[in-house]
Structures are given as structure tokens and as C-alpha cells.
Design a protein around this motif. Sequence first.
Motif, PDB file in Angstrom:
ATOM      1  N   GLN A 241       0.813  -1.218   0.000  1.00 12.99           N
ATOM      2  CA  GLN A 241       0.000   0.000   0.000  1.00 12.99           C
ATOM      3  C   GLN A 241       0.841   1.261   0.000  1.00 12.99           C
ATOM      4  O   GLN A 241       0.553   2.218  -0.686  1.00 12.99           O
ATOM      5  CB  GLN A 241      -0.876   0.031   1.241  1.00 12.99           C
ATOM      6  N   TYR A 245       2.551   3.954  -5.375  1.00 11.69           N
ATOM      7  CA  TYR A 245       2.792   4.983  -6.390  1.00 11.69           C
ATOM      8  C   TYR A 245       4.118   4.802  -7.084  1.00 11.69           C
ATOM      9  O   TYR A 245       4.275   5.126  -8.244  1.00 11.69           O
ATOM     10  CB  TYR A 245       2.731   6.379  -5.753  1.00 11.69           C
TER      11      TYR A 245
ATOM     12  N   THR B 223      -1.755   5.306   4.581  1.00 15.03           N
ATOM     13  CA  THR B 223      -2.210   5.627   3.225  1.00 15.03           C
ATOM     14  C   THR B 223      -3.412   6.566   3.269  1.00 15.03           C
ATOM     15  O   THR B 223      -3.489   7.516   2.492  1.00 15.03           O
ATOM     16  CB  THR B 223      -2.613   4.340   2.487  1.00 15.03           C
ATOM     17  N   ASN B 227      -3.675  10.249   1.615  1.00 16.07           N
ATOM     18  CA  ASN B 227      -4.772  10.575   0.692  1.00 16.07           C
ATOM     19  C   ASN B 227      -5.505  11.824   1.144  1.00 16.07           C
ATOM     20  O   ASN B 227      -5.945  12.629   0.330  1.00 16.07           O
ATOM     21  CB  ASN B 227      -5.757   9.408   0.607  1.00 16.07           C
TER      22      ASN B 227
ATOM     23  N   TRP C 173      -8.944   5.432  -5.036  1.00 11.80           N
ATOM     24  CA  TRP C 173      -7.988   5.874  -6.048  1.00 11.80           C
ATOM     25  C   TRP C 173      -8.694   6.514  -7.227  1.00 11.80           C
ATOM     26  O   TRP C 173      -8.259   7.543  -7.733  1.00 11.80           O
ATOM     27  CB  TRP C 173      -7.162   4.671  -6.480  1.00 11.80           C
ATOM     28  N   ILE C 177      -8.942  10.358  -5.450  1.00 12.56           N
ATOM     29  CA  ILE C 177      -7.646  10.913  -5.796  1.00 12.56           C
ATOM     30  C   ILE C 177      -7.566  11.348  -7.251  1.00 12.56           C
ATOM     31  O   ILE C 177      -7.110  12.444  -7.545  1.00 12.56           O
ATOM     32  CB  ILE C 177      -6.543   9.912  -5.473  1.00 12.56           C
ATOM     33  N   SER C 178      -8.037  10.504  -8.152  1.00 19.34           N
ATOM     34  CA  SER C 178      -7.928  10.876  -9.558  1.00 19.34           C
ATOM     35  C   SER C 178      -8.991  11.879  -9.960  1.00 19.34           C
ATOM     36  O   SER C 178      -8.695  12.895 -10.557  1.00 19.34           O
ATOM     37  CB  SER C 178      -8.041   9.636 -10.441  1.00 19.34           C
ATOM     38  N   SER C 184     -11.520  11.245   0.373  1.00 17.33           N
ATOM     39  CA  SER C 184     -10.878   9.937   0.480  1.00 17.33           C
ATOM     40  C   SER C 184     -11.224   9.247   1.787  1.00 17.33           C
ATOM     41  O   SER C 184     -10.823   8.118   2.018  1.00 17.33           O
ATOM     42  CB  SER C 184      -9.362  10.070   0.370  1.00 17.33           C
TER      43      SER C 184
END
Lengths: 282, 495, 340
Positions: A241, A245, B223, B227, C173, C177-178, C184
Motif C-alpha cells: 500500500q 505509487y 495511506t 490521501n 484511487w 484521488i484521480s 478519500s
Amino acid sequence: MTTTPEIALAPSKGRHSLALAAGLVLVGLHVGIAILTLFWLPYDPAAMAGGRLEAPSWLHWVGTDRLGRDLFTQLMIGSRIALLVGTGAVAIGAVIGVTLGLLAAFASKWLDDALAATLDILIAFPTLLIAMLVVAASDTASLGSAIIALGVALSAIVARLTRILAKRVLVMDYITAARTSGTSWWGIVVLHVLPNIWPTLSVNFALQFGLAVIAEASLSYLGLGAPPPNASWGRLLQEAQGTVYTAPIGALAPGLALLSLVIGVNLTADGLRDTIDPTRRR
Amino acid sequence: MQPKSLAFTAALLAGVALAPISLAQDYNPDATIRIGSLYEPQNLDNTAGAGQGINEAFNGNVYEGLFLLTDEGSVEPVLVEDYTVSEDGLTYTFTLREGVTFHSGDPLTAEDVKYSIERVMAEDSQSSRKSSLSTITGVEAPDERTVVVTLSERSISLPYNLSYVWIVNDAASDITASEDGTGPYTLEEWRRGSALALARFDDYWGEAPTNGEVIFQYFTDATALNNALLTNAVDVITSVQSPDTLAQFANNPAFTVTEGASTTKELLAYNDRVAPFDNVQVRKALARAVDKERLLNSIWGEYGTLIGSFVPPTDPWYEDLTGVDPYDPESARELLAEAGYPDGFTFTLDTPDYDPHPLVAQFLQTAFAEVGVTVNINIITANEWYTKIYQEHNFEATLQEHVNHRDIVFYGNPDFYWGYDNPEVIQLIDESEAASSEEEQVEKLRQANRIIAEEAASNWLYLYPQIVVSAANVTGYPVNGLNSQFFAYDIQKSN
Amino acid sequence: MVSFRCRRYHDRDHSRGTRTILAYTIRRTAILIVSLLIAATVLFVLLRLLPGDPANALVGVGATQEQIAAARAQVGSDQPLQVQFVTFLGNIARLDLGTSFVSRAPVLAEIGNRMSVTLPLTLFGFLLALIIAVPLGIIAAVRSERWYGAAISVVSQLGIAIPVFWVGILLVWVFAISLRWLPSGGFPLRGWSDWREAAIGMVLPAVTIGVVMGASLLRYVRAATLDVLGNDFLRTARALGSSFPEALLRHGVRNGAVPVVSILGIELASTFLGAVVIERVFSLPGLGSMLLLAIQQRDYPNVQGVLFVSTLLVLVIGFVADLLQRFIDPRLRSRGSVAP
């Protein structure tokens, strides 16, 4: 609409065999890899052979992890762990569940009702929760404790199913006949009950296999799963995780591996179910 | 405290140079600053086992001490206007600042200070700083503005130690779920598992904060924390957990990445009481068996620093001791043979289950295997670490990260979990505390540190980087985060 | 595999014993209370099995003997087990769930706060799952020969093979995020008073639950529909002139619904605590994460409290599901049992 429901009910044999074949191929692939890992691995799993988070290359087909260890090797070992977890959990669930279920089927009305109520409660508790409690009780997380935890969690459903199926068998005439002719209860169980309930139970086991593997991934995500060096796909996913990226393949590969095994098992189970009782269109 | 070493000055300047410069007129004085953190406090009382999260949220923000440990590492008087020390160094007389009120409205008096210090020293106090106040024999409040503290021995670190003591209103009975401090913010609301909100205190005695409200948003997953910053749900995150997520922020003009001076050390702590770790040669051998540069690179990529001892560059008595036992597996094997273990040995490494410890453990396992030492990794929870290792000392070796500032003194305490017991070191550390000047203190601690490093009392693996990431329009936050403090009062947010 | 929830299997006619719904309800309530007692006992035993004295969690570093003794008195672990059990039952009856060892806050209040997140999340997710599963499941069954019917089946296979946290991470995601359409994660500090923010924060987690649970429910709906389609009464209805969809709706639903309701009950109950994984992905302060944290910290009052409340919920849901089944299917009412 001119097609009648009856025709709609009988899917072509072709489609079914295709699904079953696909399932068997997937499962076979993983079993093959798992067995292979006992004799050969591309790299020593602990060897820090490459650089940090290398991209896939000829040397490292799926790249490396943070310590430079080959990911493909870890994936292969993951197959073995997943099969272990699935088989172990289902086996434990089966042993506990079938025993309890048979006991309930033979029990007096009150005991049976009490057991049924308890089982219903246990079933409603998510596998994950029961697993969490068992892992906490065993003090240190290990592959064994995770498998036992999952087995315990799965046993409730097995018990309930066994109970229903066994009861159905027990009211049959041939049981009464067998009893009159002197067969012991134990004989009844072994000769008549078990063989009759086994097909349906085995389909259930096959489905629970997939559930166990996924549940282990969730346990690992919460940090309660099998710790290294027994890195399961779930743990690989959880560790990946943070690096998703810079090295997305590290998260994709274990996920795909997990998917392929579980889908394979489920397709096989569905195929099994149709083979066992083709008249039941389920 | 005057910075002594060149390295420290360099780090300090680097931190200041890299820290975002705030322009006086460009910000919104009533802005709400949202801070993302992984460290939610368990309760609101730092003597009731609340965890490091309470220092982060409350130190300097809600509660103040007599002194303040600033982000640059100096100790400044805050609620103390002036103080004198007796000739023998055993009596400190503090004169309190005037015009200070608690959030409840009560004025600050010497009685409150007496109460606050005694609270930390109380028998049922779970404060981690309790032992550092053990030289205090008495606290008196002869009048409203004067506090007299008597010591059993000289203690040059008294002001420093007092900076950890919250001054709490003595009328406040239970502060596990409420607060009554003197700081620039009051507690507005706390939703467990979610967030904690601080609101500006308008009757604050000092300079008003440059924002109107501060919300600490808590996450359990790194994470999710990242985010949140990425999607603008928070303005700044107090510490980044891995270098790979930094890639999203580093070359992005919408964010500012600041690297400060860290005090978090990752170490392999042996139980120095137990064989074979009671043998100095064995410990030195194990130190030489680890390629620390490679380990640091695996965990932190290009970030982080190598250390040769427990003392980070920001402590005044820092010295670069990375050359004491450099990576040399050949030499390691020789030392082991000399020590009586030509075929190596086996030990169990109790490893906390959260990142990065399991990974570090696996690295060490492979590294030690090269010199013939077999490691059994035993994964344990944080809770278990606390009971089994910290309290019961029931272990052979363990991994841990130590975040405290100026914690070399742990090596002067043979009852500390790693059980390092060297009378010379103990004496040096005691003497340093009784020193009459800072120079003397620094010199003594340097000597002690050299001995500790030469004896490889523990295996100091690396120093974490201290990285704070924020949205580009937010400035004025602490970059070093000493002692997990995160002062919010200078944070400015524009538009 | 579709199966009924039944209480008795002896093929005798019990119509005299449970002829009316009222009588059944009373009997069922009695079973509910007894189950609750059994659950409380199991809970009590379970927690005493966890290693370590609960009082240890209450005291800190280097506690003295007096402090430990005081802690044990406070927790009650110095009393004999029988006394502890009776006190335990008494407390539960008064809904006094104690105070947390770690946070020193009352357990019931904290559970209440967490429920205000978990309950809506579960219900929204559940509703979404139904919206996905019922129509798609029926289509998959009725049109299993067409490509889209088969496609639905295939996709549902995928849905039950993916771990739920993966779906969550994927959705974050893509949508957070995109596309930046949704946050989120997180839940507003002021809870539902910031209802717009709270609702928006619920969307992605609820969709995650909806998709995964939907895939699983879809297969049950499909199976139940297939079962129903093969039944005689459907052919009879058509012979008597009803169109296919009409017949399906009027007769099929009633019959197919019973086993599905039973499964729904279980799935709904499971999601309350099973959502702990979702709570971690989306940083939601729900019941599951409260339990996880409490277990890790050996915070017994919290663990006990959450388990008790969830058991209560599970039993109540099962109770309601049971009554619903009897209501839907008149055959269950009069006979009191149906051979599966």
C-alpha cells in the motif's frame, strides 16, 4: 417474449463445462506452483538480490520489494500459503462443524434448539471478528493461529448445514429400517448419514476455501495475519500500500494472484455442484 | 541552551532555510488549520497513559509549562518570569508571570504550579517523565507568585525537565476528558476515532495565535492519511511514514515538503543482562555485521541519517561515532570466534508488528545469518512489547523506535529495559546532571556516550528523517517536532 | 445453496402448537431472551479466557502491589467468579457497561457515538447491495442464456473473489484521488450535525459495501429465482393467462423471498462489525475499529460492551428476519416448519 422459462433454465452444457474447465485450470496452476515451491524457487526468499523496488525485468519477473528480494518468489510461496490457509481453515471448520452438526441432529429437542440458537449467533458474527478474537487470545500472531481462527469462524456455518442435512436424512424410511435391523447409531452415521450429506457439504467446503483465503487477506490488512517469513498475498498487499505509487506492480501482482485462485476455486465449486445434482438449477 | 556542535547548527540552519517563510499580511487570521496525524491520544491526561498523541495536541497549545522546549531545541521561560538558583544548586525560586488566567477563568497562582508538579510525581502517575523529577524533594508556594523547589542533588536539567510538566488548574479534578490550562487554545470538541478541535482562547496572556481554530484529524492508516492531504482534506501532516508516498508531494507545487531534525532512532536493543549479549565483543560483532547504509536505504530510500550512537545530531552532546563499529562481516566473525562463539548462536528477536520493524527484522535476520548468527523473529503487539519487554524485561533482543529528546540518560539507569549497567557511565551521567555549567554537562555526557558506543550497548541502526508535508498555502508549523510537540499557534494559512 | 432457517425437523404436524402469528411471536421472544443469556455467558467466559488479568490493563509502569490490588478491586477481578458473573449480568440488565480502562470514558456513550456512524453506513451499504443484487440477480437467472445474463454472473464471480479492502482502495484511487469527486475518507467532527459532509463521507464506503455484498447477494437472488422458475405454480399462473413478469412478481417473489430474507438477516448483522476493514480504509470512527483497538489494548470494558451490543443486534435482526419469513410465506405460519 417467446422463450419459456424452461428453456431458460437449462443452460448449455458447453458453457458449464467451460466454466468448470477454467476453474480447474486456475486451481491446478496454483497447486502446481505450490508443489513446485517445495523443490525449487527462482531465488532464496530471504536473499536481498536486487535493488530497492526494482521494476520487472528478466532477472526479476515481477520486480523486487523494499529489501531487494524477488517478488515472484514471494508470490509463488504465497500460493503455498494460500492453499495451506484454505485447506487448513476448511479442514478445521469441517471437523468442528460436522461434529457439532451431527450432535445437534441427534440431540433432544431442547439441546438442539439451544445449539441452533447459538450457531445462528455465531454465524452472524463476521468471520473476521471471530478471527480477531482468536488471534488476540493466542497472544502472538502466527500462520497457525490465523488458520485456527478462520477454521473456528467457518465451523458455525458447517455445523448448521450439517445439522439440517443430517436431520433430513434421519427422517428417511431406510434409516428406520436400518435401526430396526440392528445397526448402531454410529453405523447409521458412517454408513448412511455421512455419505448422503457429503456431496452438498463438499460443495460448501469448496466455497469456504475461497472465503478463508480472502478473510486471511483482510486479517493481514488489519495487521493480524501471518507474519513474515510466511508472507501471504494479503500481507504483500498490505505492505504494498505504501509503495503503490512508486511500484504499483507490487500491489497488483498479489491481488491478481489472490483473485485467480479464489475465482478458480469458486468456478470449480459451481461446476462440482452442477455435477452432483444437475436437476437443481442453482 | 546554546547549540554547540557544527553539525547541530548546520541542521538548524538547514531546517530554518527550508522552512516556509511566512509573509505578515498574506494570511487569514481566523483560518481553520486541519492537521493530519496517526497518533490519537487515548485520553486527555498526560499522567494517565494518554500516549504521545496528547503531547502533539496539547503541549504548548492547550497547556503550558513553566518552561517551553522550542522547536529549535532551546528551553525558554514561559509561565516563569524570572528565577534564581541557590549557591549549592539545591533550591530554585521561580517568580511567576502576572496576568495569566486558566481557560476556566481562574488566575494562575503558585498553588497551581505546586499541584501540577506534584501531580506528575504522584505515585499513580503514569507519566514517562516521572523519574526525571525524582531529585525534587519538595515544592512550596510561599506566596501567590512564588514557587520554591528544593532538590536532593544538583540538577542542571531542571528547567528542561519542567518544560514537560503541564501547569494545570488545581481546581480541575479529572482532566481525562476535559482540560483547564493556560495555553492559547481551548478544547472545543473531541470525537474519538475521528478528530479533536481546538479553538482560540481570547483571554490568552500572550500573543494571539495566527489562526482561529485547529483540528487534529486522526487516522489509523498511513495511506489514508496521505490521501487526505492529497485531496485537501487536511492542510498538513505531522510526520511522513515512508519515502515512497513523498514522491507524490515532492515535485508538486501544491505542496511543501520540509525535512527537519529528527530525534527518532531505530534500534536493535539487546537485553544486556542476558548471555550472550552481556559480552561486549559479541555486541560489537553484531554491530559490525549490519550494513546500516543499505538498511537505511531499503526503508527510507534517500532520506534518513546514519548514527553511531543513541545521541542524534540535535542533542548538544552529539558526536559522530559512526566509525566506531563500521560494517565489516569478516571482522564480525572474528570477534564472535574470539568471544567464544565460533559457530555463532541463536536468539529470538521480539519484533513489534507495525512498519518498519518487521522489515528491519527480516533484514537483520539475513545479515546475521551471514556471520553465523540465527535469528528467530517473534512478532508481538505494541501492548505486548510494553508488558513483556518494557516492564518484565523478559526478552533477548528487540527492535524499537525511540522518539524522546535527550534520552541518553536511559543508559544511566540499570533498571531500564535494556539493562545496560556500567558504573563509569552511570557516574558520568550523574555527574553531568550535577554539573554547574552547560559546558561541563556536555563534556561529561560526551564522554559517557563514547563509552556506550565503544561498548556497543545497543545496535543503533539509523535515525528516521523528520518530514512534514503541507499544502503550499500553509506555513509556520514546527519542522522538528521535538518530543512529538506540534505547536499550532504560529501556523498561517492564506486564502 | 439455499436453505431455510427452521427450528424443528420432525415431520409431524405442529399446527396446534403454533397456529397463530401471535403465539409464535411470543415463543420467539422467549427464545430471544434465552439466547441473550447464553450469549452473555459465552461472552463472560470468552473474556476470562484471554491471557492476563484485566486489571493489568488499568495500571501503568512500575505499579506497586497496592495499586494493582486497588485496580483489581475496581475491576472486580478479586472476587470469586460466580460473584463476578452475577455482577456482570446485573450490570448488563441495567445497561451499565462500565468505563473504558484506557480512555476512562463510559462505554455505552462511546458505543452510541460509534453506532451513529456504523448504523447508517451499514444500512446505506445494505440498501445499495439490494438495489444491485435484486434486479441483476433476477435478470441473471431469467436471461442466463443471453450474453448479458451470463456477463452478470461472471462479474458477480469477480465480486465475491476480491477482498473488500481492495475494492475500497480502488474506489478511493478512482473517485477521490484521480477524479476528486468525493473525499478519500473521514467523518466530520461534529457528526451528523454537519449532515452534508457526513453524507458525502458515507458515499464511497457505502458503495464499497454495496458492491461487495451486492455481488454475494446477487448469487443468492439468482439461485432463488432459478428455483422459483422451475416451480409448477408459475406454469399454472401462466397457463391461466398471467404474463411472465406478472407471474414472476406475484408468485415468484413471495416464494423466492423467504430464503433470501434469511440470508439478508445474516449479511446485515455481519456487516456491523465486518465493516472494520472499511473503517480503516476510509478512517471512519465506527464500531468495528473501536473493537479492534480495544482488543489490542486489552480494554476489557470496551471489548465486552461492543460484543454485547453487537450480539444483541444480531439476535434482534435474526428475530425480525424470522418473523418476516413467517409473514411472507403463509405455509410457514400454519405448519410451523417446512422441510428444506
